[in-house]
Every structure is written in structure tokens, then in C-alpha cells.
Design an enzyme around this catalytic site. Structure first.
Site, PDB file in Angstrom:
ATOM      1  N   CYS A 125     -27.806  45.335  62.556  1.00 25.01           N
ATOM      2  CA  CYS A 125     -26.915  45.850  63.507  1.00 25.01           C
ATOM      3  C   CYS A 125     -27.137  47.366  63.710  1.00 25.01           C
ATOM      4  O   CYS A 125     -28.012  47.926  63.841  1.00 25.01           O
ATOM      5  CB  CYS A 125     -25.504  45.162  63.758  1.00 25.01           C
ATOM      6  SG  CYS A 125     -24.909  45.380  65.243  1.00 25.01           S
ATOM      7  N   HIS A 146     -26.886  39.664  64.036  1.00 27.20           N
ATOM      8  CA  HIS A 146     -25.916  39.593  62.861  1.00 27.20           C
ATOM      9  C   HIS A 146     -26.465  38.403  62.104  1.00 27.20           C
ATOM     10  O   HIS A 146     -26.184  37.290  62.399  1.00 27.20           O
ATOM     11  CB  HIS A 146     -24.506  39.233  63.402  1.00 27.20           C
ATOM     12  CG  HIS A 146     -23.939  40.759  63.841  1.00 27.20           C
ATOM     13  ND1 HIS A 146     -23.406  41.764  62.970  1.00 27.20           N
ATOM     14  CD2 HIS A 146     -23.778  41.150  64.956  1.00 27.20           C
ATOM     15  CE1 HIS A 146     -22.926  42.663  63.485  1.00 27.20           C
ATOM     16  NE2 HIS A 146     -23.305  42.579  65.085  1.00 27.20           N
ATOM     17  N   GLU A 151     -25.478  37.113  59.284  1.00 26.15           N
ATOM     18  CA  GLU A 151     -24.240  36.919  58.597  1.00 26.15           C
ATOM     19  C   GLU A 151     -23.426  35.722  59.481  1.00 26.15           C
ATOM     20  O   GLU A 151     -22.538  35.148  59.239  1.00 26.15           O
ATOM     21  CB  GLU A 151     -23.354  37.818  58.125  1.00 26.15           C
ATOM     22  CG  GLU A 151     -22.450  38.671  59.112  1.00 26.15           C
ATOM     23  CD  GLU A 151     -23.348  39.546  59.822  1.00 26.15           C
ATOM     24  OE1 GLU A 151     -24.474  39.703  59.942  1.00 26.15           O
ATOM     25  OE2 GLU A 151     -22.633  40.436  60.738  1.00 26.15           O
TER      26      GLU A 151
END
Lengths: 196, 488
Positions: free
Chosen positions: A80, A177, A179
């Protein structure tokens, strides 16, 4: 190989640490410049402001440590705003120099869609970092992005095309992202962790 | 899909009629000035209807069509074309195509003669429908043939485009007849007309395979849709997936479910539910803490902590958030976004403060709306108490204050499985640019589609439907994909 997560205060370190561990990383989290300079594999997270994130890197000499590590042949993954920091410069609130590890500039979206982009978006990618990703849809939260970066390895469209991921030798960046991108995101992290 | 601007002409002016009623006219002024104002570029198609001709059967606005054609516009002219001579009048005035309605429905021999003489490529068949029945003569009488018969007949004549207007929708800004367009079986390119009032309507029409173009009138004239933006939006890759979001209502550390916010039953362990939903394809998870007392709020933080440890999709948490510190605590516990409801109505500044502190992407306005006569009222305290604030105004205000998205729950529909409140959704989505998550009422896969397609929602949320396993997230996403709606 150990993965070193840079413990930036301008980042969602806890979430990324959880995802890296779930993807199989033997993880070390640190903000010690010496440890970072000697690490074989780095992850540079970041959320929020490019300016604040870059300021923290320079004030704590983490920028120099990252350059040292990369020059030594370490791998690096920016996530990011961490991905944006890899570029030459960003035009968020004026112009700020980045790490200059990949060519290009980061600018605000100027299409017809609402900014920030908040949500899933489909990417077109052909690079080993995306091996085994069955469904190229990832989660993005961003107002700024690079466009047509020379080192682009994945592209997406948000009111116009933008660079979703870059790779220059052993330096990688992903605008999304991983995650928060479910199985596809964990697979990208696993590919990075296993990179030799 | 092509986007075709449309103007109706009456007494030399650009006008709109509501429901085709000549007694309900809105005048917009000189047609050329109007086209300049809405930025219709050279080379664009333009749909022109001569209203006087549609009523009296005699073309009167040929001079205007001549002027517009000389500006490089590709005009499709219609209104009251009853004969080959009428059709020729428009072509001679510079129209590229003629749009033929009444004759197409009522006089196949005349239609055939026009097609033979001008060529099928210069003829668009127009069918006006009200409640499934074809209307003719300026919408004032019923046609003798059925919709299916008319379509089969004109298709057989070699006509490639059919303009279908649902007149109960036209000019009323309530959205097009998606169901009508989906139900039609024809090889012709459908030009959808009537009710297109938001950008989302344009996108939704572009997702219906048989719709090749749409006509927009009032929404362009009123500035609700900008032509260049609409064209750019439908030309862009249709790749941004719409989201399907399961919701866990959590009380005292357990997932519960309620009907109309009362009659609450236990439905399981939050972590187990969350993990199951992610592997089933959930695009995001919402946890709403409905604990009755402050003492149990810390339990909710533990739930968020545990869930976020095992979850790799975005997590939105709401319920009982009163202060910026509550907000921060939830983010620290692992939430990506926090929904604020009652506290923000009491102190709207909370939205602005949280947006500044944590970024707009972290701030979700949760609005529980209940019908109150002809409007919707924002409810507080878990949907139990009226706030006296208009829900639609409140959503618009929250956007200005910095909310990144709106979770819009219909209190009336919640737990009923009777479908989302499309009227409520349209009222909000037509006014705000930020995304709206539809909540309350999902009972079938079609309901999810309707919330996105007609309601303009960017995400659809359900709780009990998924908990009870009456539908899986996979069922919903598979259906949406089959209807042309992009999903992950």
C-alpha cells in the site's frame, strides 16, 4: 529464510504480521536500522499519509538501511503506502521524494469514480509473484497510485488504468492489501516469503 | 452500451411530460441551447420526439430536426409516424433513422412498406408498454397486438433495434424496468427508455446483455447524469466487484439473531462463523455489537480481537460507538472500519473528527431507517427510537462530514426476508457518491440483485439468511454473476 517486517508507526503492522505468519513466514518485527540493513528479506508496510510515512523513514535513517539491504541483495516488498514509498516521488500534498527503488511517480486518481477507492478490484497480472492466484481480485484502499510504471507487473482500472504491483529485480510493491485479500492475498505473501 | 440523449419537442421547445400526460409539461427552452448545456458532442446519436405529431399524427418540428442534423448529430426522429410519407419527411429533414411506434404495433402493412422503401437499417421500432400492455397513439390507447407479437413481427421484417419504453417509469425518475428488459426474448438490440435517473441505472442497464443502448431524457436535462461521465463509465472495464457481506449480530460474546430488532436467538460462535463465511467467499464481514449494557462492551472488543486474528478480509464493526476513543479501541482490536449510528445523530461532529483522525475509509455511517408516511426517519438505539431526523437528509449530511460509506438498514424490512427496501436505497444512492451497503430484508438471490441493480447499492448485507443456511454466499454470488453483475 527469515522475513523482517519494518515496524513503522504509519502502518497497520499487526494485521500484516498476522497475515505473514498465516502465510508461513518466520517473522521478525523491528524498527532497528541496523537489523533492517542486514535483513535478507524485508516487508515495508504503510497506510495513511505518504509524507508522514517517508518522514518516519528518513528521521530514523530507515531509508538508508533499506537502501543498504537492497544493495546487498535483500528482497523487499512494499505494501500500500509502503509500495508507493518505493517510487521516485509522490504528489500527495505537494511533492515528496520517495525511496527511488522503482521508477515512476505517485498521483491522485482523477477519474470519475469516488476517491478514495475502497473495495475489491480485479487486476491483470503475469509475474511469478502472482503464481497460483486463481482469482485476481484484491482489496484496495487508496486515493493515490502510480500509472504506467516501467516496472509494472500488475495493472488495474479505477476510472482509468493504474499500476497495481511492481517488481524491479528483488524489489516488489503491491498497491492492494494482501492481508485483507483473503486466499489471493495470502498466496501473494507466500510467494514472496518463498522467493529465493 | 451506447448512451443516447433524448429531447421531446413541443411548440418549438424542449420539454418533458410526466407519464406522457400533456397536462404535465416541464419546458426546458430552445432545443439547441439545451443540447449545448448538456454537452452533446458532434457525431452523437440524439433521440428526438415530436410530441405534437405523436398526438395529432402530423410532423411539425421538422425545422428543428434539420437544424440539429446540420450540427452533426445523428438523429433518430419519432412521434406520430403513421405513413411512408411521414417517415420520409423526417429522413428528408436530415434524420438518420425514424422511430416508429403506433404503426409498428397496429399497422404491420404500413410498417412493412416503410421498411421496404427506406431500408430496415433506417427504422427503429418503438414499443411503449404500461403494465406489460403495448400502448399506442401517444400512449392514449391500448394496441391490438401483444408485446411478444409486436416484437416477433418487427424482428421478422429485419429491423435490428427496438426502443422499449415503460411509460409508468418514464420521466418519473424511479429507475428503469430492469425486469421487463431481462424478460424479453428477442435478437434485436434493445434500446432501453424511461426512468433512467442515476449513473447506477446506466451501469445496471449496461450489465443486461440484450440492452444495446439506453435513452436518457430528464436526468440529463436536470443534471443528475452527465452524458460524458455516463459514456465513460459504461465504456470502462466492468471489473469492480459488488460485495456480499454477512453480518454477525453479537451480544455478550455470542452471535444472535433477531426479527425486527426483537425476539433474539443464539446462532453460534463468532470466530467459527467468521472463518466459515470467509472461506465461503464473503467479501467483508460486519459485526454489530448489540450488547445491552456498557459492561458487555469489553466482551465485544474481545470478540473483535479474536475474529480479526483469524480473518483475512475487511472487518467492519459497529454498535455502541459513542466517542473517538471507542472508535480507536475497535480499530486497535483489529477492525478495519467502524460504523457509527446513534452517537453521530446526537453529535454529527463525531463523523468529521473520526474521518480526520483515522481517514474516511475507516468511517461508516450506520443508518437505521423506518418509513414514516412519505419519508424515512433515522432511528436510534438499535432501531427502537425515532430521532426525528430525516434518514435521507442525514445520509447526505454524513457524506459531507466525511463518512466513507453508508450501511443503510431498513428497520421495516429487517428480518422479514421480503426484500430490501428499493425505494429507500434509491432515495439515498441517488443523492450520495459514497457507497451504500443495503441491509434489511434479504430473502432470495433476486433480492440481492435488485438492491444492486435497481437500488444502486454497492454492497449487499444479510444476517439470518446466511446463519440459517437458507442461502449460501456462493449461491448469491453465482446468481449475481449470471445476471451480469461482477463479483469476486
Amino acid at each position: 529464510m527469515k522475513t523482517t517486517l519494518i515496524d513503522s508507526p504509519v502502518a497497520n503492522v499487526a494485521n500484516i504480521a498476522r497475515a505473514l505468519r498465516a502465510a508461513g513466514a518466520e517473522l521478525h518485527v523491528t524498527r532497528d536500522a541496523g537489523e533492517i540493513a542486514n535483513a535478507p528479506k524485508l516487508v515495508l508496510p504503510g497506510v495513511g499519509s505518504f509524507v508522514a510515512a517517508m518522514r518516519w523513514l528518513t528521521e530514523n535513517k530507515i531509508d538508508a538501511a533499506i537502501h543498504q539491504a537492497v544493495n546487498r541483495g535483500a528482497a523487499l516488498l512494499g505494501i500500500c503506502v509502503g509500495h508507493q514509498l518505493l517510487f521516485d516521488r509522490s504528489h500527495e500534498m505537494g511533492t515528496t521524494l520517495g525511496l527511488g527503488l522503482v521508477r515512476g511517480e505517485v498521483r491522485q486518481y482523477d477519474g470519475i469514480l469516488p476517491v478514495p477507492q475502497i473495495g475489491w478490484n480485479r487486476i491483470a497480472a503475469r509475474a511469478p509473484l502472482f503464481d497460483g492466484v486463481e482469482n485476481g481480485v484484491f482489496y484496495f484502499v487508496n486515493s493515490y497510485a502510480a500509472v504506467d510504471a516501467p516496472d509494472e507487473i500488475a495493472r488495474a482500472d479505477y476510472g482509468g488504468p493504474f499500476t497495481a504491483a511492481v517488481q524491479h529485480q528483488r524489489v516488489f510493491g503491491v498497491q492492494f492489501h494482501p492481508e485483507k485479500s483473503s486466499a489471493a492475498g495470502l498466496r501473494v505473501l507466500r510467494n514472496y516469503i518463498g522467493w529465493t | 452500451m451506447d448512451v443516447i440523449p433524448s429531447i421531446d419537442l413541443l411548440d418549438g421547445q424542449a420539454v418533458r411530460l410526466l407519464h406522457g400526460d400533456f397536462a404535465r409539461v416541464t419546458a426546458y427552452g430552445d432545443p439547441e441551447t439545451v443540447l449545448d448545456r448538456i454537452d452533446v458532442p458532434r457525431g452523437s446519436r440524439l433521440h428526438v420526439v415530436d410530441l405534437e405529431a405523436s398526438r395529432s399524427g402530423r410532423p411539425v418540428e421538422t425545422e428543428i430536426v434539420r437544424r440539429l442534423a446540420s450540427r452533426g448529430l445523428r438523429i433518430q426522429a419519432g412521434g406520430g409516424i403513421r405513413s411512408l410519407a411521414d417517415a420520409r419527411t423526417w429522413i428528408d429533414a436530415g434524420a438518420e433513422k425514424v422511430v416508429i411506434g403506433t404503426v409498428a404495433a397496429d399497422a404491420p402493412d404500413v410498417m412493412r412498406a416503410i421498411v421496404d422503401e427506406l431500408g430496415a437499417e433506417r427504422v427503429i421500432a418503438a414499443v411503449d408498454v404500461r403494465d406489460g400492455i403495448v400502448r399506442v397513439g401517444g400512449w392514449e390507447r391500448e394496441a391490438t397486438a401483444s408485446l411478444a407479437q409486436v416484437l416477433a413481427r418487427v424482428e421478422e421484417m429485419g429491423i435490428g433495434e427496438v426502443l422499449i419504453t415503460d411509460i409508468s417509469k418514464d420521466g418519473a425518475m424511479r429507475g428503469p424496468s430492469f425486469a421487463l428488459y431481462r424478460s424479453l426474448r428477442t435478437a434485436m438490440r434493445i434500446i432501453a427508455s424511461g426512468g433512467v435517473s442515476t449513473m447506477s441505472d446506466v451501469v445496471s442497464l449496461s450489465r443486461i446483455g440484450s440492452v444495446g443502448a439506453c435513452v436518457i431524457g430528464r436526468a440529463l436535462l436536470d443534471g443528475r447524469i452527465r452524458l460524458a461521465e455516463a459514456r465513460a463509465l459504461v465504456a470502462a472495464p466492468n471489473a469492480i466487484p459488488e460485495r456480499v457481506i454477512p453480518c454477525l449480530d453479537v451480544r455478550d460474546g455470542r452471535v444472535v439473531k433477531g426479527v425486527n430488532f426483537v425476539d433474539i436467538r443464539d446462532a453460534g460462535d463468532p470466530v467459527e462463523c467468521a472463518v466459515r463465511y470467509e472461506s465461503a467467499g464473503a467479501d467483508e464481514l460486519v459485526i454489530l455489537d448489540i450488547s445491552a449494557t456498557d459492561a458487555n462492551r469489553s466482551t465485544a472488543l474481545d470478540v473483535v480481537r479474536h475474529v480479526s486474528e483469524s480473518l483475512f478480509i475487511p472487518l467492519t464493526v459497529g454498535g455502541g460507538v459513542r466517542t473517538i476513543e471507542d472508535f480507536r479501541a475497535l480499530l486497535r482490536a483489529g477492525a478495519d472500519r467502524v460504523a457509527i449510528n446513534t452517537a453521530a445523530i446526537r453529535d454529527p461532529q463525531l463523523i468529521a473528527d473520526c474521518a480526520r483522525e483515522f481517514g474516511v475509509q475507516a468511517v461508516v455511517l450506520s443508518c437505521d431507517a423506518k418509513r414514516a408516511g412519505d419519508h424515512f426517519e433515522a432511528m436510534v438505539r438499535g432501531g427502537r427510537e425515532s430521532s426525528g431526523v430525516d434518514a435521507v437528509d442525514w445520509c447526505r449530511r454524513a457524506e459531507e462530514l466525511g463518512a466513507g460509506e453508508i450501511l443503510l438498514t431498513s428497520v421495516d424490512r429487517d428480518g422479514t426476508n421480503s426484500g430490501y427496501d428499493i425505494e429507500l436505497l434509491r432515495a439515498v444512492t441517488s443523492l450520495v457518491k459514497i457507497g451504500v451497503i443495503a441491509s434489511g430484508g434479504a430473502g432470495s438471490v433476486e433480492h440481492f440483485r435488485d438492491a444492486i441493480e435497481a437500488g444502486g447499492a454497492r454492497a449487499v448485507l444479510a444476517a439470518s439468511l446466511f446463519h440459517d443456511r437458507r442461502l449460501s454466499i456462493g449461491d448469491v454470488k453465482q446468481f449475481l454473476a449470471s445476471e451480469g453483475i461482477p463479483v469476486r
